[in-house]
Write an enzyme that holds these catalytic residues in place. Structure first.
Site, PDB file in Angstrom:
ATOM      1  CG  HIS A   1       4.916  -1.792   5.120  1.00  0.00           C
ATOM      2  ND1 HIS A   1       4.742  -0.423   5.179  1.00  0.00           N
ATOM      3  CD2 HIS A   1       3.702  -2.320   5.443  1.00  0.00           C
ATOM      4  CE1 HIS A   1       3.500  -0.143   5.521  1.00  0.00           C
ATOM      5  NE2 HIS A   1       2.834  -1.273   5.676  1.00  0.00           N
ATOM      6  CG  PHE A   2       6.629  -5.286  -0.415  1.00  0.00           C
ATOM      7  CD1 PHE A   2       6.115  -5.243  -1.701  1.00  0.00           C
ATOM      8  CD2 PHE A   2       7.713  -4.464  -0.106  1.00  0.00           C
ATOM      9  CE1 PHE A   2       6.658  -4.402  -2.655  1.00  0.00           C
ATOM     10  CE2 PHE A   2       8.267  -3.615  -1.055  1.00  0.00           C
ATOM     11  CZ  PHE A   2       7.726  -3.582  -2.334  1.00  0.00           C
ATOM     12  CG  HIS A   3       0.992  -6.193   4.307  1.00  0.00           C
ATOM     13  ND1 HIS A   3       0.661  -6.162   5.647  1.00  0.00           N
ATOM     14  CD2 HIS A   3       1.064  -4.892   3.909  1.00  0.00           C
ATOM     15  CE1 HIS A   3       0.529  -4.903   6.041  1.00  0.00           C
ATOM     16  NE2 HIS A   3       0.773  -4.120   4.998  1.00  0.00           N
TER      17      HIS A   3
ATOM     18  CG  ASN B   1      -1.760  -1.230   1.339  1.00  0.00           C
ATOM     19  OD1 ASN B   1      -2.246  -1.747   0.337  1.00  0.00           O
ATOM     20  ND2 ASN B   1      -1.954  -1.723   2.555  1.00  0.00           N
TER      21      ASN B   1
ATOM     22  CD  GLN C   1       2.640   3.987   3.104  1.00  0.00           C
ATOM     23  OE1 GLN C   1       2.275   4.687   2.160  1.00  0.00           O
ATOM     24  NE2 GLN C   1       3.920   3.820   3.409  1.00  0.00           N
TER      25      GLN C   1
END
Length: 231
Positions: A178-180, A165, A172
């Site tokens: 950042h990556f989930h 996001n 976000q």
């Protein structure tokens, strides 16, 4: 020993020495300039540069920061971190986390709170609010992709989502890229990302609208000098 025998012995010894020089591991390699992950960032949000000086009395070189193996957890000297960012504090070790994977450029740790078991966040060890903020080096992002795959394997689920996001309206919550990696357990439908026609709506689009959108994107890409923009 006659002359021929001495000559053969000399050639055999020379061959042994040559093979030994080829297959003996070389240990005198230059160590990459990296610092321990526990090192603290300064007030400007950058890491201290390792400096080398020469003691005139002993003529021995010394380093302010000792380089350690990348696998032990390190960060590059040319990175940028924010002392007020919670994710940057996790990178430096100032904030606690449950780490699951780490390289020189990236860190993966469990999300708190998670939306499913094994919900993992992967962050670059470089402070940038979004993917498009100026200054985020491509090598940090290039490191993330292979880690996504490894985390998905480590979670042990066949179904999972990768989410990223950018900006508040996109969901976000922490101003650090950042990556989930979110698992989607078959036997727990309420865990993970819940996608329905209502939560993931689509809308009809004509070929003319597709063409217009694609043309605008290509124009912007060319203005930035991106080499892979389609013709």
């Amino acid at each position: 020993m006659d002359t021929l025998s001495r000559h053969k012995s000399f050639l055999l010894a020379s061959a042994v020495l040559l093979l030994a020089s080829i297959f003996t591991p070389q240990t005198d390699h230059t160590t990459e300039d990296i610092v321990p992950v526990e090192s603290h960032i300064n007030s400007e949000g950058t890491l201290p540069t390792t400096s080398h000086s020469m003691d005139s009395s002993s003529q021995q070189s010394r380093a302010d920061s000792k380089a350690i193996n990348v696998d032990a957890g390190t960060i590059p000297h040319d990175t940028k971190l924010d002392p007020n960012c919670i994710f940057c504090k996790i990178v430096t070790g100032e904030a606690q986390s449950f780490k699951v994977y780490e390289t020189k450029h990236s860190l993966a740790f469990l999300a708190k709170p998670p939306v499913s078991h094994g919900h993992t966040l992967i962050i670059p060890k470089y402070h940038s609010r979004t993917l498009t903020d100026p200054g985020l080096p491509d090598e940090f992002l290039a490191d993330v992709g292979p880690i996504m795959k490894k985390i998905a394997v480590m979670n042990g689920e066949d179904s999972y989502n990768v989410i990223q996001n950018n900006g508040r309206t996109a969901g976000q919550s922490v101003d650090h890229v950042h990556f989930h990696v979110v698992t989607k357990p078959v036997d727990q439908p309420n865990q993970g990302l819940v996608l329905t026609p209502q939560s993931w709506p689509s809308y009809p689009t004509t070929d003319a609208e597709y063409a217009e959108d694609a043309a605008k994107m290509r124009e912007i890409g060319r203005s930035h000098g991106f080499p892979g923009v389609s013709a």
